[in-house]
Design a protein around this motif. Sequence first.
Motif, PDB file in Angstrom:
ATOM      1  N   PHE A 150      -4.208   4.943  -1.064  1.00 14.57           N
ATOM      2  CA  PHE A 150      -2.918   5.240  -0.439  1.00 14.57           C
ATOM      3  C   PHE A 150      -3.132   5.993   0.871  1.00 14.57           C
ATOM      4  N   ARG A 186       6.703   3.069   0.800  1.00 17.56           N
ATOM      5  CA  ARG A 186       6.845   4.437   1.291  1.00 17.56           C
ATOM      6  C   ARG A 186       7.514   5.317   0.234  1.00 17.56           C
ATOM      7  N   TYR A 244       3.844  -1.904   3.126  1.00 11.94           N
ATOM      8  CA  TYR A 244       3.686  -0.527   2.661  1.00 11.94           C
ATOM      9  C   TYR A 244       4.852  -0.111   1.769  1.00 11.94           C
ATOM     10  N   GLN A 278      -9.894   7.880  -2.245  1.00 14.08           N
ATOM     11  CA  GLN A 278      -8.611   7.224  -2.481  1.00 14.08           C
ATOM     12  C   GLN A 278      -7.717   7.230  -1.247  1.00 14.08           C
ATOM     13  N   THR A 282       0.842  -1.199   0.000  1.00 10.74           N
ATOM     14  CA  THR A 282       0.000   0.000   0.000  1.00 10.74           C
ATOM     15  C   THR A 282       0.877   1.249   0.000  1.00 10.74           C
ATOM     16  N   PRO A 283       0.676   2.180  -0.948  1.00 13.45           N
ATOM     17  CA  PRO A 283       1.526   3.368  -0.992  1.00 13.45           C
ATOM     18  C   PRO A 283       1.321   4.284   0.213  1.00 13.45           C
ATOM     19  N   VAL A 284       2.410   4.856   0.673  1.00 18.17           N
ATOM     20  CA  VAL A 284       2.401   5.877   1.713  1.00 18.17           C
ATOM     21  C   VAL A 284       3.115   7.100   1.147  1.00 18.17           C
ATOM     22  N   ILE A 313       1.552   6.931  -7.902  1.00 18.95           N
ATOM     23  CA  ILE A 313       0.554   6.132  -7.190  1.00 18.95           C
ATOM     24  C   ILE A 313      -0.624   5.792  -8.084  1.00 18.95           C
TER      25      ILE A 313
END
Length: 274
Positions: free
Chosen positions: A90, A50, A48, A112, A12-14, A85
């Motif tokens: 995110f 990052r 994640y 989102q 999961t993007p951070v 992304i």
Amino acid sequence: MPMHFVKHGSGTPVLALHGWTPDHRLMTGFLEPFFARRAAARPGGTSYRRLYPDLPGMGQTEITEKYQGSDDMLDAVQGFVDHMIGDVPFIVVGESYGGYLARAVANSRPEQALGLALVCPIGKEARHSRRTLPPHTVIAADPAFMAGLPPADAASYGELAVVQSPETFRRFRDEIAPGLALADDEGLVRVARRYELSTAPESGAPFERPTLIVTGRQDDNTGYADVYALLEHYPRATFTVLDRAGHNLQLEQPVLLDAFLDEWLDRVEEAAGH
């Protein structure tokens, strides 16, 4: 213009946005150890990816004449999100001025953005002259240590230090000072003339995803009172004011910050069904 960034991990993007004049190292300095500890404590848990960009005019990202205010800075961040992304869910983390932009990003992408975490963010008053701020206070002084520092280091570090110690100075030297040395002061002065976003981040519908807002009781840069005034816009927010913490809260209260980030990420994962 592309923004310089570093990335770590997958999943999961951070999106992590630093404050005014440092660079991505401010964010990696506290978030990378946090994510490493969390992964070790939760084998098989959510992973994640990052992303740590340098904002225009800071770190290794250039700033051009087209940047005339915070609206242009936000446009650059939104472009970074689109490119790096896309349209996947995110998480957004922002510190100080980066928190100002993070709020705008989260509120422009309510479906989102899975969660929002703010550390020492700017509050309802963007301009420094209008903020409600406590006086500069040193809670844990170390005169002998400060006297042994080179005068330039003592001035730069001491300006915000609430806890004077070899450890907080070491982290300031490694995580904050390098970015300060790279900042394009001329370009940022131009942006600062239009420091306020044209559209306030809290305009529109409340942001209903899990949120964390951590402020310092002795933060004489962004304070805590004006940040509390934002709270009604974030019905899923935990709001805390930490004693013994100034604008470099992540250096001075690292254990408590980690604990709050952990609990916040638990709530984000719960809400997302992870």
